[in-house]
Write a protein that holds these residues in place. Structure first.
Motif, PDB file in Angstrom:
ATOM      1  N   LYS A  69       0.933  -1.523   0.059  1.00  0.00           N
ATOM      2  CA  LYS A  69       0.517  -0.202   0.207  1.00  0.00           C
ATOM      3  C   LYS A  69       0.510   1.668   0.372  1.00  0.00           C
ATOM      4  O   LYS A  69       0.524   2.338   0.324  1.00  0.00           O
ATOM      5  CB  LYS A  69      -0.422  -0.039   1.663  1.00  0.00           C
ATOM      6  N   ASP A  70       1.878   1.284   0.196  1.00  0.00           N
ATOM      7  CA  ASP A  70       3.221   2.422   0.621  1.00  0.00           C
ATOM      8  C   ASP A  70       3.708   2.748  -1.329  1.00  0.00           C
ATOM      9  O   ASP A  70       5.095   1.317  -1.349  1.00  0.00           O
ATOM     10  CB  ASP A  70       3.795   1.942   1.379  1.00  0.00           C
ATOM     11  N   GLU A  71       3.620   3.386  -1.416  1.00  0.00           N
ATOM     12  CA  GLU A  71       3.711   3.415  -2.623  1.00  0.00           C
ATOM     13  C   GLU A  71       6.224   3.566  -3.365  1.00  0.00           C
ATOM     14  O   GLU A  71       6.607   2.546  -3.770  1.00  0.00           O
ATOM     15  CB  GLU A  71       4.200   5.256  -3.676  1.00  0.00           C
ATOM     16  N   THR A  72       6.755   3.709  -1.743  1.00  0.00           N
ATOM     17  CA  THR A  72       7.982   3.081  -1.392  1.00  0.00           C
ATOM     18  C   THR A  72       8.684   2.047  -1.757  1.00  0.00           C
ATOM     19  O   THR A  72       9.155   2.155  -2.622  1.00  0.00           O
ATOM     20  CB  THR A  72       8.326   4.500  -0.337  1.00  0.00           C
ATOM     21  N   ALA A  74       5.880  -0.897  -2.801  1.00  0.00           N
ATOM     22  CA  ALA A  74       5.303  -1.485  -3.527  1.00  0.00           C
ATOM     23  C   ALA A  74       6.116  -2.361  -4.248  1.00  0.00           C
ATOM     24  O   ALA A  74       5.436  -3.543  -4.853  1.00  0.00           O
ATOM     25  CB  ALA A  74       3.953  -0.690  -4.280  1.00  0.00           C
TER      26      ALA A  74
END
Length: 109
Positions: A69-72, A74
């Motif tokens: 869920k965290d773009e960093t 993903a």
């Protein structure tokens, strides 16, 4: 070489993987539960995570769900290593975002 985070609640498993990976020249950090894993991923930014399924606090699937869920993080490669062999467990790991799923016991090859 790669920065690899090993996450397992059993010290014997952590020590074995750490030793083998260091022999191959990798930089290794260890975490004993899901919460510690998330903290170390944030601070250390590993290239790969070897993640146990069954752990106290947050299990491997819960950790994966948070990471994806965290773009960093993903696309951070995560391989689940676990004694769980049921098809449903493997499917849960893959659906949560694991890149691969290796059952224990395993060979380093």
């Amino acid at each position: 070489m790669a920065k690899i985070l090993i996450v397992d609640d059993l010290p014997l498993n952590l020590d074995f993987l750490e030793e083998q990976l260091k022999l191959l020249g990798h930089n290794v950090e260890k975490a004993i539960d899901g919460n510690q894993a998330l903290e170390q991923i944030e601070s250390w930014q590993p290239d790969l995570v070897l993640l146990d399924y069954n752990m106290p606090e947050k299990n491997g699937v819960e950790v994966l769900e948070i990471l994806r869920k965290d773009e960093t993080f993903a696309s951070l490669p995560v391989i689940m290593i676990t004694a769980k062999r049921d098809h449903e467990d493997r499917l849960a790991g893959i659906e949560a975002g694991a890149d691969d799923y290796i059952p224990k016991p395993f060979h380093m090859d």
